[in-house]
Write a protein that holds these residues in place. Structure first.
Motif, PDB file in Angstrom:
ATOM      1  N   LEU A 152       0.861  -1.171   0.000  1.00 17.42           N
ATOM      2  CA  LEU A 152       0.000   0.000   0.000  1.00 17.42           C
ATOM      3  C   LEU A 152       0.901   1.225   0.000  1.00 17.42           C
ATOM      4  CD1 LEU A 152      -3.029   0.956   0.267  1.00 17.42           C
ATOM      5  CD2 LEU A 152      -2.488   1.373   2.672  1.00 17.42           C
ATOM      6  N   THR A 153       0.692   2.115  -0.967  1.00 16.07           N
ATOM      7  CA  THR A 153       1.490   3.322  -1.104  1.00 16.07           C
ATOM      8  C   THR A 153       0.567   4.530  -1.045  1.00 16.07           C
ATOM      9  OG1 THR A 153       3.075   2.176  -2.526  1.00 16.07           O
ATOM     10  CG2 THR A 153       3.129   4.578  -2.559  1.00 16.07           C
ATOM     11  N   VAL A 154       0.912   5.509  -0.211  1.00 12.87           N
ATOM     12  CA  VAL A 154       0.124   6.728  -0.070  1.00 12.87           C
ATOM     13  C   VAL A 154       0.894   7.876  -0.722  1.00 12.87           C
ATOM     14  CG1 VAL A 154      -1.053   8.278   1.526  1.00 12.87           C
ATOM     15  CG2 VAL A 154      -0.817   5.855   2.096  1.00 12.87           C
ATOM     16  N   LEU A 155       0.227   8.562  -1.646  1.00  8.42           N
ATOM     17  CA  LEU A 155       0.852   9.657  -2.376  1.00  8.42           C
ATOM     18  C   LEU A 155       0.076  10.947  -2.150  1.00  8.42           C
ATOM     19  CD1 LEU A 155       0.538   7.059  -4.757  1.00  8.42           C
ATOM     20  CD2 LEU A 155       2.621   8.280  -5.360  1.00  8.42           C
ATOM     21  N   GLN A 156       0.824  12.066  -2.233  1.00  9.76           N
ATOM     22  CA  GLN A 156       0.216  13.386  -2.108  1.00  9.76           C
ATOM     23  C   GLN A 156       0.830  14.311  -3.144  1.00  9.76           C
ATOM     24  OE1 GLN A 156       0.614  15.805   1.666  1.00  9.76           O
ATOM     25  NE2 GLN A 156      -1.530  15.192   1.856  1.00  9.76           N
ATOM     26  N   TYR A 157       0.003  15.186  -3.710  1.00 11.53           N
ATOM     27  CA  TYR A 157       0.467  16.060  -4.788  1.00 11.53           C
ATOM     28  C   TYR A 157       1.269  17.217  -4.206  1.00 11.53           C
ATOM     29  CZ  TYR A 157       0.319  18.283  -9.375  1.00 11.53           C
ATOM     30  OH  TYR A 157       0.653  18.817 -10.588  1.00 11.53           O
ATOM     31  N   THR A 164       5.429  10.193  -2.819  1.00  7.29           N
ATOM     32  CA  THR A 164       5.121   9.167  -1.819  1.00  7.29           C
ATOM     33  C   THR A 164       5.339   9.725  -0.423  1.00  7.29           C
ATOM     34  OG1 THR A 164       5.742   7.368  -3.320  1.00  7.29           O
ATOM     35  CG2 THR A 164       5.708   6.877  -0.964  1.00  7.29           C
ATOM     36  N   ILE A 165       4.305   9.637   0.421  1.00  8.67           N
ATOM     37  CA  ILE A 165       4.446  10.086   1.810  1.00  8.67           C
ATOM     38  C   ILE A 165       4.396   8.915   2.783  1.00  8.67           C
ATOM     39  CG2 ILE A 165       3.501  12.367   1.324  1.00  8.67           C
ATOM     40  CD1 ILE A 165       0.843  11.424   2.562  1.00  8.67           C
ATOM     41  N   GLY A 166       4.128   7.723   2.276  1.00 10.11           N
ATOM     42  CA  GLY A 166       4.123   6.545   3.135  1.00 10.11           C
ATOM     43  C   GLY A 166       3.908   5.293   2.308  1.00 10.11           C
ATOM     44  N   ALA A 167       4.512   4.194   2.757  1.00  8.39           N
ATOM     45  CA  ALA A 167       4.344   2.914   2.062  1.00  8.39           C
ATOM     46  C   ALA A 167       4.586   1.784   3.047  1.00  8.39           C
ATOM     47  CB  ALA A 167       5.304   2.802   0.881  1.00  8.39           C
ATOM     48  N   THR A 168       3.883   0.675   2.849  1.00  8.37           N
ATOM     49  CA  THR A 168       4.091  -0.499   3.692  1.00  8.37           C
ATOM     50  C   THR A 168       3.798  -1.754   2.885  1.00  8.37           C
ATOM     51  OG1 THR A 168       3.480  -1.568   5.797  1.00  8.37           O
ATOM     52  CG2 THR A 168       1.724  -0.486   4.595  1.00  8.37           C
ATOM     53  N   PRO A 169       4.610  -2.802   3.065  1.00 10.35           N
ATOM     54  CA  PRO A 169       4.310  -4.074   2.385  1.00 10.35           C
ATOM     55  C   PRO A 169       3.103  -4.739   3.031  1.00 10.35           C
ATOM     56  CG  PRO A 169       6.185  -4.330   3.848  1.00 10.35           C
ATOM     57  CD  PRO A 169       5.856  -2.872   3.860  1.00 10.35           C
ATOM     58  N   LEU A 170       2.400  -5.528   2.241  1.00  9.05           N
ATOM     59  CA  LEU A 170       1.239  -6.271   2.728  1.00  9.05           C
ATOM     60  C   LEU A 170       1.424  -7.753   2.435  1.00  9.05           C
ATOM     61  CD1 LEU A 170      -1.616  -3.934   1.409  1.00  9.05           C
ATOM     62  CD2 LEU A 170      -0.706  -4.015   3.735  1.00  9.05           C
ATOM     63  N   ASP A 171       0.557  -8.550   3.031  1.00  9.26           N
ATOM     64  CA  ASP A 171       0.575  -9.991   2.814  1.00  9.26           C
ATOM     65  C   ASP A 171       0.112 -10.293   1.394  1.00  9.26           C
ATOM     66  OD1 ASP A 171       0.430 -12.732   2.977  1.00  9.26           O
ATOM     67  OD2 ASP A 171      -1.335 -12.766   4.290  1.00  9.26           O
ATOM     68  N   SER A 172       0.940 -10.956   0.623  1.00 11.20           N
ATOM     69  CA  SER A 172       0.567 -11.294  -0.756  1.00 11.20           C
ATOM     70  C   SER A 172      -0.106 -12.661  -0.859  1.00 11.20           C
ATOM     71  CB  SER A 172       1.806 -11.276  -1.657  1.00 11.20           C
ATOM     72  OG  SER A 172       2.730 -12.283  -1.269  1.00 11.20           O
ATOM     73  N   HIS A 173      -0.143 -13.407   0.250  1.00  4.72           N
ATOM     74  CA  HIS A 173      -0.727 -14.752   0.217  1.00  4.72           C
ATOM     75  C   HIS A 173      -2.210 -14.693   0.587  1.00  4.72           C
ATOM     76  CE1 HIS A 173       3.251 -16.494  -0.317  1.00  4.72           C
ATOM     77  NE2 HIS A 173       3.675 -15.680   0.642  1.00  4.72           N
ATOM     78  N   VAL A 174      -2.940 -13.869  -0.113  1.00  7.14           N
ATOM     79  CA  VAL A 174      -4.382 -13.744   0.089  1.00  7.14           C
ATOM     80  C   VAL A 174      -5.084 -14.076  -1.218  1.00  7.14           C
ATOM     81  CG1 VAL A 174      -4.123 -12.003   1.898  1.00  7.14           C
ATOM     82  CG2 VAL A 174      -4.390 -11.279  -0.482  1.00  7.14           C
ATOM     83  N   ILE A 216       1.941   2.561   9.018  1.00  3.83           N
ATOM     84  CA  ILE A 216       2.174   1.294   9.700  1.00  3.83           C
ATOM     85  C   ILE A 216       0.914   0.425   9.638  1.00  3.83           C
ATOM     86  CG2 ILE A 216       3.889   2.281  11.252  1.00  3.83           C
ATOM     87  CD1 ILE A 216       1.814   2.294  13.452  1.00  3.83           C
ATOM     88  N   LYS A 217       1.110  -0.861   9.911  1.00  2.32           N
ATOM     89  CA  LYS A 217       0.017  -1.828   9.974  1.00  2.32           C
ATOM     90  C   LYS A 217      -0.329  -2.120  11.427  1.00  2.32           C
ATOM     91  CE  LYS A 217       2.570  -4.606   7.551  1.00  2.32           C
ATOM     92  NZ  LYS A 217       3.124  -5.719   6.752  1.00  2.32           N
ATOM     93  N   ALA A 218      -1.613  -2.347  11.675  1.00  4.24           N
ATOM     94  CA  ALA A 218      -2.046  -2.672  13.031  1.00  4.24           C
ATOM     95  C   ALA A 218      -1.561  -4.042  13.459  1.00  4.24           C
ATOM     96  CB  ALA A 218      -3.567  -2.596  13.131  1.00  4.24           C
ATOM     97  N   PHE A 219      -1.427  -4.980  12.498  1.00  2.00           N
ATOM     98  CA  PHE A 219      -1.066  -6.359  12.830  1.00  2.00           C
ATOM     99  C   PHE A 219       0.060  -6.829  11.910  1.00  2.00           C
ATOM    100  CE2 PHE A 219      -5.709  -5.871  13.293  1.00  2.00           C
ATOM    101  CZ  PHE A 219      -5.836  -6.042  14.664  1.00  2.00           C
ATOM    102  N   PRO A 220       1.027  -7.574  12.458  1.00  2.00           N
ATOM    103  CA  PRO A 220       2.005  -8.230  11.582  1.00  2.00           C
ATOM    104  C   PRO A 220       1.275  -9.199  10.645  1.00  2.00           C
ATOM    105  CG  PRO A 220       2.681  -8.339  13.891  1.00  2.00           C
ATOM    106  CD  PRO A 220       1.274  -7.852  13.885  1.00  2.00           C
ATOM    107  N   ASP A 221       1.807  -9.402   9.457  1.00  2.10           N
ATOM    108  CA  ASP A 221       1.116 -10.225   8.460  1.00  2.10           C
ATOM    109  C   ASP A 221       0.800 -11.631   8.963  1.00  2.10           C
ATOM    110  OD1 ASP A 221       1.137  -8.152   6.674  1.00  2.10           O
ATOM    111  OD2 ASP A 221       2.928  -8.816   5.612  1.00  2.10           O
TER     112      ASP A 221
END
Length: 379
Positions: A152-157, A164-174, A216-221
């Motif tokens: 998930l990548t958050v961008l602002q103009y 990019t003002i923030g980014a975090t990897p996510l679980d790809s095994h969904v 950040i993510k609330a829970f580890p993957d």
């Protein structure tokens, strides 16, 4: 005028993900008091993909300003928002080439005459919000390549481009994401709720938010609380903060087959320090086939039985402490008409073919207002 301007055999296209039923979108894009209209059409020869048309109001009529080529064969999403903080509305279009082709997101700026493409990116889902709460809109883009990568990548103009003002990897095994939405996830905290399917039935809700400038993510993957099946989230108690829905098997139904289990949906509050509350704030029973839900009384404190005797055709809730009983049955329209006039039953739900009625007793009458249409939960 639009119909007359279409090529022979062409048809108007509406976004797949749209809360409106129309295919013509009217806005004052540059806020000059003159309306613009955007439509997409599919030509009869399918190899060209989508074509967009930009119209502008001229007094009592409309003028076609120009046409532009869409970036796919399907219009997945179309929305309008000021994501550049310049006071005008940008056009945010999500295109798709089909289920097996990556979707593409395009942001257009209107210069008074034409559209200019100012941003493009592959995406799986996207959200426009103000996650970092700086009073400027941001664009959050989720990408998923199953079993390979997800983020998930958050961008602002800023400075004439999206940064990019923030980014975090996510679980790809969904299996995929069945819902992505932004909301207040805790007191004074905006976040994105990512509802993902896992395997044949299971699901989970991941929460992503800014903390001290970091995404950040609330829970580890590998430590996300699992749900036995996909369930809805929402602020159904109207306190301004979204609650997380988790289905559970009612007591006494543990050995029932999955497909016929009468699920209870319990809603929990999340806290950035403590995680989910130990007890749900409230519980609902959704009678999907009959088109309504029952708000289970909080004062029962989860100490109740759910009965569904097959020979009686009713669903019955019994509070263990007070002995209060609430039961209802679903019947055909003809059967309901034949029961009239009746003071023992109150209509609480209706579909095209059935009527559901509550058995009126002194105990059940006080809970009659707790039966609400399912449409209230899925707006």
């Amino acid at each position: 005028m639009i119909q007359n301007a279409l090529p022979p055999g062409a048809s108007l296209v509406r976004p797949k993900k749209s809360k409106t039923t129309g295919s013509i979108f009217v806005n004052d894009l540059d806020r000059d008091g003159i309306l613009e209209a955007i439509v997409y059409y599919q030509a009869s020869e399918n190899n060209k993909g989508l074509t967009g048309m930009l119209w502008q109001q001229k007094g009592d009529t409309w003028k076609l300003l120009n046409e532009f080529q869409g970036e796919g064969y399907e219009l997945d999403t179309l929305m309008f928002d000021d994501v550049t903080d310049d006071g005008s509305l940008e056009v945010i279009a999500g295109y798709s080439g089909g289920e097996k082709v990556a979707k593409g997101l395009i942001v257009y700026r209107f210069d008074g005459h034409n559209f200019n493409k100012i941003f493009d990116s592959p995406y799986t889902e996207f959200v426009v919000d103000d996650l970092n709460e700086d009073n400027k809109k941001d664009l959050s883009i989720l990408t998923l390549e199953r079993n390979a990568s997800s983020s998930l990548t958050v961008l602002q103009y800023s400075q004439n481009s999206f940064q990019t003002i923030g980014a975090t990897p996510l679980d790809s095994h969904v299996s995929g994401y069945y819902s992505v939405q932004s909301n207040w996830i805790a007191e004074s905290k905006r976040g994105i709720l990512l509802d993902a399917g896992i395997g044949a039935h299971s699901a989970y809700t991941q929460l992503v938010y800014f903390e001290q400038g970091n995404l950040i993510k609330a829970f580890p993957d590998k430590d996300i609380p699992l749900k036995p099946r996909p369930s809805i989230n929402g602020d159904f108690n109207h306190d301004g903060i979204v609650e997380i829905g988790m289905d559970r098997v009612p007591t006494g139904w543990e050995n029932e087959p999955y497909v016929s289990t009468p699920w209870i949906t319990a809603f929990y509050r999340w806290d950035s320090q403590k995680g989910y509350t130990s007890a749900p704030l409230y519980e609902l029973f959704m009678d999907i086939g009959s088109g309504f839900y029952f708000e289970i009384p909080v004062e029962w404190n989860k100490d109740y039985q759910l009965q569904r005797p097959k020979d009686e055709g009713v669903i019955r809730f019994i509070a263990n402490i007070s002995g209060e009983t609430v039961e209802w049955k679903t019947m055909s329209e003809e059967a309901w008409v034949s029961m009239q006039p009746s003071t023992d039953w109150l209509e609480i739900g209706r579909t095209a073919k059935t009527v559901t009625a509550l058995h009126l007793t002194e105990a059940s009458l006080q809970y009659s207002t707790r039966f609400r249409p399912l449409s209230e939960l899925v707006k």
